[in-house]
Design an enzyme around this catalytic site. Structure first.
Site, PDB file in Angstrom:
ATOM      1  N   HIS A 146       0.802  -1.241   0.000  1.00 22.61           N
ATOM      2  CA  HIS A 146       0.000   0.000   0.000  1.00 22.61           C
ATOM      3  C   HIS A 146       0.828   1.282   0.000  1.00 22.61           C
ATOM      4  CE1 HIS A 146      -3.587  -2.333   0.625  1.00 22.61           C
ATOM      5  NE2 HIS A 146      -3.228  -2.770   1.829  1.00 22.61           N
TER       6      HIS A 146
HETATM    7  N1  V1S Z   1      -9.574  -4.094   8.083  1.00 18.15           N
HETATM    8  C1  V1S Z   1      -8.935  -3.477   8.805  1.00 18.15           C
HETATM    9  C2  V1S Z   1      -8.133  -2.689   9.627  1.00 18.15           C
HETATM   10  N2  V1S Z   1      -7.914  -2.871  10.949  1.00 18.15           N
HETATM   11  C3  V1S Z   1      -7.089  -1.851  11.326  1.00 18.15           C
HETATM   12  C4  V1S Z   1      -6.566  -1.636  12.660  1.00 18.15           C
HETATM   13  C5  V1S Z   1      -7.127  -2.301  13.732  1.00 18.15           C
HETATM   14  C6  V1S Z   1      -6.599  -2.114  15.002  1.00 18.15           C
HETATM   15  C7  V1S Z   1      -5.538  -1.239  15.170  1.00 18.15           C
HETATM   16  F1  V1S Z   1      -5.038  -1.051  16.381  1.00 18.15           F
HETATM   17  C8  V1S Z   1      -4.976  -0.577  14.113  1.00 18.15           C
HETATM   18  C9  V1S Z   1      -5.498  -0.775  12.846  1.00 18.15           C
HETATM   19  N3  V1S Z   1      -6.815  -1.094  10.244  1.00 18.15           N
HETATM   20  C10 V1S Z   1      -7.443  -1.605   9.189  1.00 18.15           C
HETATM   21  C11 V1S Z   1      -7.401  -1.087   7.783  1.00 18.15           C
HETATM   22  C12 V1S Z   1      -6.032  -1.261   7.124  1.00 18.15           C
HETATM   23  C13 V1S Z   1      -5.756  -2.642   6.611  1.00 18.15           C
HETATM   24  C14 V1S Z   1      -4.357  -2.736   6.030  1.00 18.15           C
HETATM   25  C15 V1S Z   1      -4.029  -4.061   5.372  1.00 18.15           C
HETATM   26  C16 V1S Z   1      -2.577  -4.144   5.009  1.00 18.15           C
HETATM   27  C17 V1S Z   1      -2.208  -5.283   4.059  1.00 18.15           C
HETATM   28  O1  V1S Z   1      -2.562  -6.530   4.612  1.00 18.15           O
HETATM   29  O2  V1S Z   1      -2.880  -5.202   2.822  1.00 18.15           O
HETATM   30  C18 V1S Z   1      -0.712  -5.282   3.720  1.00 18.15           C
HETATM   31  C19 V1S Z   1       0.232  -5.435   4.834  1.00 18.15           C
HETATM   32  N4  V1S Z   1      -7.713   0.314   7.826  1.00 18.15           N
HETATM   33  C20 V1S Z   1      -8.960   0.760   7.669  1.00 18.15           C
HETATM   34  O3  V1S Z   1      -9.901   0.035   7.431  1.00 18.15           O
HETATM   35  C21 V1S Z   1      -9.127   2.252   7.849  1.00 18.15           C
HETATM   36  C22 V1S Z   1      -9.879   2.690   8.948  1.00 18.15           C
HETATM   37  C23 V1S Z   1     -10.290   3.022   7.609  1.00 18.15           C
HETATM   38  C24 V1S Z   1     -10.864   1.850   9.715  1.00 18.15           C
HETATM   39  C25 V1S Z   1     -10.170   1.093  10.862  1.00 18.15           C
HETATM   40  N5  V1S Z   1      -9.448   2.009  11.748  1.00 18.15           N
HETATM   41  C26 V1S Z   1      -8.790   1.301  12.822  1.00 18.15           C
HETATM   42  C27 V1S Z   1      -8.466   2.806  10.976  1.00 18.15           C
HETATM   43  C28 V1S Z   1      -9.176   3.590   9.861  1.00 18.15           C
HETATM   44 ZN    ZN Z   2      -3.819  -7.375   3.276  1.00 18.26          ZN
END
Ligand code: V1S
Ligand code: ZN
Ligand code: CA
Length: 393
Positions: A146
């Site tokens: 990403h």
């Molecule tokens: N799905 C999901 C998710 N969960 C979290 C998260 C949860 C707990 C925490 F302490 C911190 C973060 N973030 C997300 C996602 C990002 C997913 C990234 C995937 C990465 C990969 O596997 O592709 C490659 C290594 N973020 C979101 O969904 C963004 C938000 C919009 C909603 C969730 N909150 C926690 C952040 C903002």
């Molecule tokens: Zn992923």
């Protein structure tokens, strides 16, 4: 005696940096670098290190990172300090620049080192391939798809894949990038939007409103204009919850064989994000270790230089199973490894079931409802076939 032997005349290299595994994103954060330690210990317990060339990778230099990233961003990344009080999940307004410091991309101790080590593994793997010293190079610590030129996103700060592909492009005319992480490989796609030398293909859960990052629709195929040679060179396979091994492998094999036929890549870079497995903390699919591994097997059969990257994967025991099985496929010893985990595996109790291939029932109890009707999968294949009419090697 494991019975695992080195394949004759065939070289697999394994690139990792144990220092990377010691970093922490924070207690509640899903990304656990320790999963790399668990994976490696299972791989070694099966005796596979004797069948590969094992390297402790170096950290990438500033100049190597600047091959893709902006110096403004790198300079900032190199100076930010961990926040004394971690932000809670609700606090989504990082007042820091470059999307650094929110709950997805927290600032933690040693962040810059962690990033340069991940990129160093990927770059070492790419250089082994370019030097013709490896047929398959493995970098499970890479795959952070990403990250953008000047922005962190979704647990990714430095895009080691882009940096590795840029290296491959110095030696090979065309590179095929394939991404089986449950999330859309947006950073890699965007980096190569305007070149016809890289074709990117991502399979992912797609729901623009409710699933990160929200991009990767079937008809997002690269900016279409006369001047853009990269038009039609981004393939997206948007999927719904609950897809099974059989469906996924049918899609993967059909789509990748057509792409290889048309695009004629000279090397393949495969991101093996393990969050597409059943039972993943963030994922939504019903894939088993066998189905995930079948994608690696299919790529290997293309007989092209191949890099395997890690990526997502938030249930460490399943990540370790998948990357162990995929390492065995790279070596070609998959038929020789036993389903029962070796007795002396460190942290053996972490695995819950004592097998490499637990059943869906063992993983989930009740499998997730499959929301991928056959008609939709056929529409996807048809769209991709149409798209490929515009692609020429
Ligand atoms: N799905 C999901 C998710 N969960 C979290 C998260 C949860 C707990 C925490 F302490 C911190 C973060 N973030 C997300 C996602 C990002 C997913 C990234 C995937 C990465 C990969 O596997 O592709 C490659 C290594 N973020 C979101 O969904 C963004 C938000 C919009 C909603 C969730 N909150 C926690 C952040 C903002
Ligand atoms: Zn992923
Ligand atoms: Ca993907």
């Amino acid at each position: 005696e494991s019975g695992i032997t080195r394949p004759k005349g065939y070289n697999v290299s394994f690139h990792c940096n144990p220092e990377m595994e010691k970093h922490h994103f924070g207690v509640t954060h899903p990304m656990k670098p320790w999963r790399l330690t668990l994976s490696k210990s299972l791989i070694y317990s099966y005796g596979m290190s004797f069948a590969m060339n094992n390297y402790v990778s170096r950290a990438a230099t500033y100049e190597e990172l600047a091959d893709f990233h902006s110096t403004d961003y790198l300079d900032f990344l190199g100076t930010v300090l961990p926040e004394p009080v971690p932000r809670d999940v609700e606090n989504q307004n990082p007042d820091l620049r470059f999307n650094l410091g929110g709950s997805d991309c927290p600032l933690f101790e040693g962040l810059y080192d962690y990033c340069s080590m991940s990129a160093g593994s990927a770059l070492d793997a790419a250089r082994k391939i370019c030097a013709n010293q490896s047929d398959i190079a493995i970098a499970w610590g890479g795959g952070l798809h990403h990250a953008k030129k000047a922005e962190a996103s979704g647990f990714c700060y430095i895009n080691d894949i882009v940096i590795a592909i840029l290296e491959l492009l110095r030696h090979y005319p065309r590179v095929l990038y394939i991404d089986i992480d449950v999330h859309h490989g947006d950073g890699v796609e965007e980096a190569f939007f305007s070149t016809d030398r890289v074709m990117t293909v991502s399979f992912h859960k797609y729901d623009p409103n409710n699933f990160f990052p929200g991009t990767g629709a079937l008809d997002d195929n690269g900016p279409k204009n006369e001047q853009n040679p990269g038009a039609h060179h981004a393939v997206n396979v948007p999927l719904n919850d609950g897809i099974t091994d059989e469906q996924y492998d049918m899609l993967f094999n059909t789509i990748i064989s057509r792409i290889v036929e048309k695009f004629r890549p000279s090397a393949i870079a495969l991101q093996c994000g393990a969050d597409s497995l059943a039972g993943d903390r963030l994922g939504r699919f019903n894939l088993q270790v066998q189905g995930h591994g079948a994608c690696v097997e299919f790529c290997k059969r293309m007989n092209l230089p191949l890099i395997l990257f890690g990526g997502g994967g938030y249930t460490p025991r399943n990540v370790a199973r998948a990357w162990t099985y995929e390492t065995s496929i790279a070596i070609g010893c998959q038929d020789k490894i036993s389903d029962v985990l070796p007795q002396h595996t460190p942290w053996r109790d972490q695995f819950r079931q004592e097998t490499l291939f637990p059943t869906l029932e063992q993983i989930l109890g009740e499998p997730r409802q499959n929301k991928n009707p056959p008609k939709r999968l056929q529409d996807i294949v048809n769209h991709v076939s149409e798209q490929l009419r515009f692609v020429q090697a």
